[in-house]
Design an enzyme around this catalytic site. Structure first.
Site, PDB file in Angstrom:
ATOM      1  N   HIS A  78       0.804  -1.136   0.005  1.00 51.79           N
ATOM      2  CA  HIS A  78      -0.103   0.053  -0.125  1.00 51.79           C
ATOM      3  C   HIS A  78       0.854   1.268   0.129  1.00 51.79           C
ATOM      4  O   HIS A  78       1.920   1.186   0.321  1.00 51.79           O
ATOM      5  CB  HIS A  78      -0.834  -0.071   1.171  1.00 51.79           C
ATOM      6  CG  HIS A  78      -1.937  -0.943   1.326  1.00 51.79           C
ATOM      7  ND1 HIS A  78      -2.256  -1.786   2.407  1.00 51.79           N
ATOM      8  CD2 HIS A  78      -3.083  -1.226   0.493  1.00 51.79           C
ATOM      9  CE1 HIS A  78      -3.115  -2.578   2.201  1.00 51.79           C
ATOM     10  NE2 HIS A  78      -3.766  -2.185   1.019  1.00 51.79           N
TER      11      HIS A  78
ATOM     12  N   CYS B 127      -2.726   0.204   9.743  1.00 52.42           N
ATOM     13  CA  CYS B 127      -3.643  -0.740   9.419  1.00 52.42           C
ATOM     14  C   CYS B 127      -4.354  -1.537  10.429  1.00 52.42           C
ATOM     15  O   CYS B 127      -5.556  -1.911  10.278  1.00 52.42           O
ATOM     16  CB  CYS B 127      -3.164  -1.982   8.543  1.00 52.42           C
ATOM     17  SG  CYS B 127      -1.965  -3.028   9.284  1.00 52.42           S
TER      18      CYS B 127
HETATM   19  C1  CIR Z   1      -3.141  -7.976   3.194  1.00 51.61           C
HETATM   20  O1  CIR Z   1      -2.596  -8.513   2.274  1.00 51.61           O
HETATM   21  O2  CIR Z   1      -4.343  -7.494   2.800  1.00 51.61           O
HETATM   22  C2  CIR Z   1      -2.943  -8.232   4.683  1.00 51.61           C
HETATM   23  N1  CIR Z   1      -2.273  -9.334   4.828  1.00 51.61           N
HETATM   24  C3  CIR Z   1      -2.153  -7.030   4.944  1.00 51.61           C
HETATM   25  C4  CIR Z   1      -2.866  -5.582   4.978  1.00 51.61           C
HETATM   26  C5  CIR Z   1      -2.055  -4.530   5.773  1.00 51.61           C
HETATM   27  N2  CIR Z   1      -2.949  -3.265   5.517  1.00 51.61           N
HETATM   28  C6  CIR Z   1      -2.671  -2.131   5.733  1.00 51.61           C
HETATM   29  O3  CIR Z   1      -1.302  -2.007   5.743  1.00 51.61           O
HETATM   30  N3  CIR Z   1      -3.335  -1.085   5.493  1.00 51.61           N
END
Ligand code: CIR
Length: 255
Positions: free
Chosen positions: A163, A250
Site C-alpha cells: 500500500h 492498518c
Molecule cells: C493483506 O494482504 O491485505 C493483509 N495481509 C495486510 C494488510 C495490511 N494493511 C495495511 O497496511 N493497511
C-alpha cells in the site's frame, strides 16, 4: 490532523495464520503473540486517551484485524471501501455496522477497488496509492466523494510494497516519512522529508496519535531522528503483523 477521541479495532482471528502475504514467509505467524501485540497496541491507544471499540474477529476472514483497509474516515464522512483482495471484501460488513450512526456512510463500488492503506490524508490533500489493491475507478469514486468538501486527490503509483502507507506516512508539522525505494518523493516535495533507506522501509509506516508517534521497534536511528524533530515516540513490537504485510496504521480506524 484532527485530535482523535475514538479508535475502532478488530481482534485477531486464529485464521490470521493463513492471512494474505506478498511473499512466502520464513517463520509461521504466531497468532497468540500477534494477539498480545494487538492488545498492547490497544492499551497504548487507551493510554493516549482514546476510547477503543474492539470488534470481534471473524474466523472466515483471516485479514480482518487490518481494519484500516475497510473504511476511510474524512471529516464527517465514513467511506466504506471495496477492498482490492476478493477474500477481504466481506470484512466491510461488520465495520459498516460499527460505523452506522457514528458518521454518514458512503461506499466505493465495483469496478472500483480501494484499500484504506492506500489513503494518506495530509491537510486538504489526499494522496491515494495506485496499487495492486486500489484502482483508478476506486480513486475516481473516492475523489468525487471528498472534492465537494474542498479536498484535492492526488494518485501516487506504488510499486514493490502493498500500500501507499507501507512506504509513506505523515508525522505532522509538515513532516513526511518515506522510503524512496518504493514511492517517488517528488509527490511530497512541498513537505519536509525524512527519507529512509530500503532496510528501514518498514518504519515508513508510523501512526500519529494526537502528536505522539507510534512506530515499529528496532529502528533506533530513525527513532532518534523522529525525536529530534520534536515528536514523542512510542515503539511497538510489530513482528507478527509485519509477517502479514501489516503495519501500524492498518490496525485501527481513528476518529
Ligand atoms: C493483506 O494482504 O491485505 C493483509 N495481509 C495486510 C494488510 C495490511 N494493511 C495495511 O497496511 N493497511
Amino acid at each position: 490532523m484532527p485530535p482523535y477521541t475514538h479508535a475502532i479495532v478488530r481482534e485477531v482471528p486464529d485464521a490470521y495464520a493463513e492471512c494474505l502475504t506478498l511473499e512466502a514467509i520464513d517463520a509461521p505467524i504466531d497468532v497468540p503473540k500477534a494477539r498480545e501485540q494487538h492488545a498492547h497496541f490497544c492499551a497504548i491507544l487507551a493510554g493516549l486517551g482514546l476510547e477503543v471499540t474492539r470488534l470481534e474477529a471473524d474466523e472466515s476472514l483471516p485479514d480482518c484485524c487490518f481494519i484500516e483497509d475497510t473504511a476511510v474516515l474524512v471529516d464527517d464522512l465514513a467511506i466504506l471501501t471495496n477492498p482490492g483482495a476478493p477474500s477481504r471484501i466481506k470484512e466491510v460488513e461488520a465495520v459498516e455496522k460499527a460505523l452506522h450512526g457514528i458518521k454518514p456512510l458512503a461506499k466505493i463500488l465495483p469496478p472500483g477497488t480501494l484499500d484504506g492503506g492506500d489513503v494518506l490524508v495530509i491537510g486538504k490533500t489526499i494522496y491515494i496509492g495506485l496499487s495492486t489493491r486500489t484502482n483508478e475507478a476506486g480513486i475516481r469514486q473516492f475523489a468525487a466523494l471528498v472534492e465537494p468538501n474542498g479536498y484535492a486527490v492526488v494518485s501516487v503509483p506504488v510499486s514493490g510494497l502493498l500500500h501507499l502507507k507501507s512506504a509513506v506516512t505523515y508525522l505532522g508539522n509538515g513532516q513526511v516519512i518515506l522510503a524512496p525505494a518504493y514511492v517517488d518523493p517528488s509527490f511530497f516535495k512541498e513537505y519536509h522529508l525524512l527519507e529512509l533507506s530500503e532496510a528501514e522501509a518498514y518504519c515508513a509506516n508510523c501512526l500519529n496519535v494526537n502528536g505522539t508517534i507510534l512506530m515499529p521497534e528496532g529502528y533506533e536511528q530513525v527513532k532518534k531522528q523522529i525525536e529530534n524533530l520534536g515528536f514523542p515516540v512510542i515503539e511497538l513490537d510489530m513482528s507478527e503483523f509485519k509477517k502479514g504485510d501489516g503495519a501500524l496504521t492498518c490496525k485501527a480506524l481513528l476518529y
